[in-house]
Scaffold this active site. Structure first.
Site, short mmCIF file in Angstrom:
data_model
loop_
_atom_site.label_atom_id
_atom_site.label_comp_id
_atom_site.label_asym_id
_atom_site.label_seq_id
_atom_site.Cartn_x
_atom_site.Cartn_y
_atom_site.Cartn_z
CE LYS A 17 -2.85 0.67 3.65
NZ LYS A 17 -2.69 1.99 4.30
CB SER A 18 3.76 2.31 2.06
OG SER A 18 3.16 2.25 3.33
CD GLN A 164 0.39 8.25 7.13
OE1 GLN A 164 -0.19 9.11 7.80
NE2 GLN A 164 -0.17 7.11 6.83
CG ASP A 310 0.51 0.01 9.30
OD1 ASP A 310 0.14 0.87 10.12
OD2 ASP A 310 0.93 0.30 8.15
CE LYS A 337 -0.42 3.99 12.92
NZ LYS A 337 0.35 4.75 11.94
NE ARG A 341 -5.37 -0.18 13.03
CZ ARG A 341 -4.71 -0.05 11.89
NH1 ARG A 341 -3.38 0.02 11.91
NH2 ARG A 341 -5.36 0.02 10.75
NE ARG A 382 -2.85 -2.01 8.27
CZ ARG A 382 -2.53 -2.31 7.01
NH1 ARG A 382 -2.69 -3.54 6.55
NH2 ARG A 382 -2.03 -1.39 6.20
C1 S3P Z 1 2.54 4.83 6.23
C2 S3P Z 1 3.05 5.18 7.45
C3 S3P Z 1 2.48 4.73 8.72
C4 S3P Z 1 1.55 3.53 8.53
C5 S3P Z 1 0.61 3.73 7.39
C6 S3P Z 1 1.37 3.92 6.09
C7 S3P Z 1 3.18 5.33 5.00
O1 S3P Z 1 1.72 5.79 9.28
O2 S3P Z 1 0.82 3.31 9.73
O3 S3P Z 1 -0.24 2.60 7.24
O4 S3P Z 1 2.85 4.84 3.91
O5 S3P Z 1 4.01 6.25 5.10
P1 S3P Z 1 2.39 6.93 10.22
O6 S3P Z 1 3.28 7.73 9.41
O7 S3P Z 1 1.21 7.69 10.75
O8 S3P Z 1 3.10 6.15 11.29
#
Ligand code: S3P
Length: 428
Positions: A17-18, A164, A310, A337, A341, A382
């Site tokens: 996904k990322s 993020q 995650d 999240k 969670r 999740r």
């Molecule tokens: C992600 C960073 C994580 C993760 C999210 C995807 C990313 O979040 O929990 O599912 O793609 O950079 P955070 O930056 O809030 O930790």
């Protein structure tokens, strides 16, 4: 979910996904045509894709997992006609804040009820230090970004461990004058750094920092997306609880900033073998071979928390099935999240007869016998999938409500899970 069952066979999980978000976003900002293979066609990543289309980027989807992005260059985006709807996707919203801060036009970001409750100041505040004009709604979406401002590089230490936020700052740094440096105390996923390098941006990184010079230029490059270890995690735990023989998960992303789940499960006693390690573009991948093994409760080492952030919903299910007590602390990020969670997992496990206690920054779970019951996922993908795994070890049926959001990260979960032995029925 019907109780019990054994897991047999092998699966390939869908794309990360990322990495899928970033492939479309950087492809849009690049000069030239970027082809993406293995793109995750889930609601979250489609939100990023639609946002880029709404800003004038032409994107083709010729086949399953294939995306062709006709890049418009760093300055080629057009003002969207309406607010950009990021749905359930925190990554789409926070990364876009960095991107929109550098545009000549104004924009508004909105999301679904879950995203609308999540904190956005963590990204807005450092972007303001760069010169961005951003207004959140009491710290949350809708987020309004005023264009036409000039950005300057900053030297910024993250106050929360967040890839993020790091990425939002680095993306704004592409538009800024001078050097943008982000320092992080805890290591978070580094897909942005890796992919920007692949798109030709000289990114310097070392222990706890990453730095780039703006204004930058991105050149199109092919992207191959590995399987998502966060999706594989459900099957890692499921196979540890219920595999008959060796269960294989193929082509899983093994980026060192993402493999905390494997390390934690091994510390608990899981039997996970890593085979055929190789590189897929800029990201390491491997096949994972899992055999059933009894689990023991552990104190989860603090440094592994951001590397498995995650995966905690399903790790909590593993803890519920383990002998002894599992404790995690330093995990307050889990409260912000897609749902809280810690709270939602504690409630669900308690409903199934497990002693689980959430605190402000962690969880304590005593392993035991899972009873049948009804759990509410609170619209968190999740959590829904984690409780589907729990049913493999439950005494009776587990009913999981509010599961539609599984489509945000893993639309094919139910089909794949049924195919390898889960007794899973989705009631529309
Ligand atoms: C992600 C960073 C994580 C993760 C999210 C995807 C990313 O979040 O929990 O599912 O793609 O950079 P955070 O930056 O809030 O930790």
């Amino acid at each position: 979910m019907s109780p019990g069952g054994v897991l047999v066979g092998e699966i390939t999980v869908p794309g990360d996904k990322s990495i899928s978000h970033r492939a479309v976003l950087f492809g849009a900002l690049a000069e030239g045509v970027t082809t993406v293979e293995g793109f995750l066609e889930s609601e979250d990543c489609l939100a990023t894709l639609r946002a880029m289309q709404a800003m004038g980027v032409s994107i083709e989807r010729p086949g399953s997992g294939q995306v062709i992005v006709h890049g418009v260059g760093l300055r080629g985006l057009k003002a969207p006609q309406a607010a950009l709807d990021m749905g359930n996707a925190g990554t789409a919203m926070r990364l876009s804040m960095g991107l929109l801060a550098g545009q000549s036009f104004d924009s508004t970001l909105i999301g679904d009820p879950s995203l609308s409750r999540r904190p956005m100041e963590r990204a807005a505040a450092p972007l303001r230090l760069m010169g961005a004009q951003i207004v959140t709604t009491e710290g949350k979406p809708p987020v309004r970004v005023q264009g036409g401002t000039s950005l300057q590089g900053i030297d910024y230490a993250l106050s929360v461990p967040s890839a993020q936020v790091k990425s939002a700052i680095l993306i704004a740094g592409l538009y800024a004058t001078g050097t943008t440096t982000v320092h992080e105390r805890a290591i978070t996923r580094d897909h942005t750094e890796r992919m920007l390098r692949a798109f030709g941006v000289p990114v310097i990184s070392g222990r706890g920092f990453v730095s780039l010079e703006g204004p930058a230029r991105l050149s199109a490059t092919p992207v191959q997306v590995p399987g998502d270890i966060s999706s594989a995690a459900f099957f890692l735990v499921a196979a540890t609880l219920a595999a008959q023989g060796t269960f294989k998960i193929l082509n899983v992303g093994m980026n060192p900033t993402r493999i905390g789940v494997i390390e934690i499960l091994r510390l608990m006693g899981a039997d996970i073998r890593v085979e055929r390690e190789r590189l897929l573009g800029d990201e390491p991948v491997a096949d994972l071979c899992v055999r059933a093994a009894p689990l023991n409760g552990i104190d989860i080492p603090a440094h592994l928390v951001p590397l498995a952030i995650d995966e905690f919903p399903v790790l909590f299910v593993a803890a519920a099935c383990a002998r002894g007590t599992t404790v995690v602390s330093g995990a307050s990020e889990l409260k912000v999240k897609e749902s809280d969670r810690l709270q939602v997992m504690a409630e669900g496990l308690t409903a199934l007869g497990i002693h689980a206690q959430a605190s402000a920054e962690g969880m304590r779970i005593e392993g035991g016998v899972l009873r049948s019951g009804r759990v509410d996922s609170h619209g968190d993908h999740r959590i829904a999938m984690a409780f589907a795994v729990a049913a493999l070890r439950a005494e009776g049926d587990i009913e999981i409500v509010d599961v539609a959001n599984v489509a945000t990260s893993f639309p094919s979960f139910a089909g794949l899970a049924r195919g390898v032995g889960f007794g899973l029925h989705v009631i529309p």
